[in-house]
Design a protein around this motif. Sequence first.
Motif, PDB file in Angstrom:
ATOM      1  N   LEU A 235      48.347  43.372  16.358  1.00  0.00           N
ATOM      2  CA  LEU A 235      47.086  43.578  15.657  1.00  0.00           C
ATOM      3  C   LEU A 235      45.976  42.968  16.490  1.00  0.00           C
ATOM      4  N   TYR A 236      44.841  43.684  16.577  1.00  0.00           N
ATOM      5  CA  TYR A 236      43.695  43.172  17.311  1.00  0.00           C
ATOM      6  C   TYR A 236      42.447  43.319  16.468  1.00  0.00           C
TER       7      TYR A 236
ATOM      8  N   ARG B 168      34.350  46.033  22.723  1.00  0.00           N
ATOM      9  CA  ARG B 168      34.722  45.759  24.114  1.00  0.00           C
ATOM     10  C   ARG B 168      35.614  44.541  24.236  1.00  0.00           C
ATOM     11  N   ARG B 169      35.517  43.671  23.285  1.00  0.00           N
ATOM     12  CA  ARG B 169      36.374  42.483  23.284  1.00  0.00           C
ATOM     13  C   ARG B 169      37.360  42.600  22.142  1.00  0.00           C
TER      14      ARG B 169
END
Length: 55
Positions: A7-8, A15-16
Motif C-alpha cells: 500500500l502506498y 510524485r511522492r
Amino acid sequence: MTDDEDLYLAVGAGRRRMYVTPAEAWALWRCLSEAVASTGEPPDWIRVPITPKAK
C-alpha cells in the motif's frame, strides 16, 4: 487491492509515494473520513462511482 500487494500513500500530485502498512492505511482512512465528515454535507459530485484503472 489484492493479498500481498504493498500500500502506498500518494503525497501532493502523486510524485511522492510513502509505503504504509494496512493498519496505517486504516488509521489514515479513519482520520480523513472524520475530518471530511466534520465539514458538512458532501457535494453532489462525490456520489459518482469511480472505476479503478490498471497502471
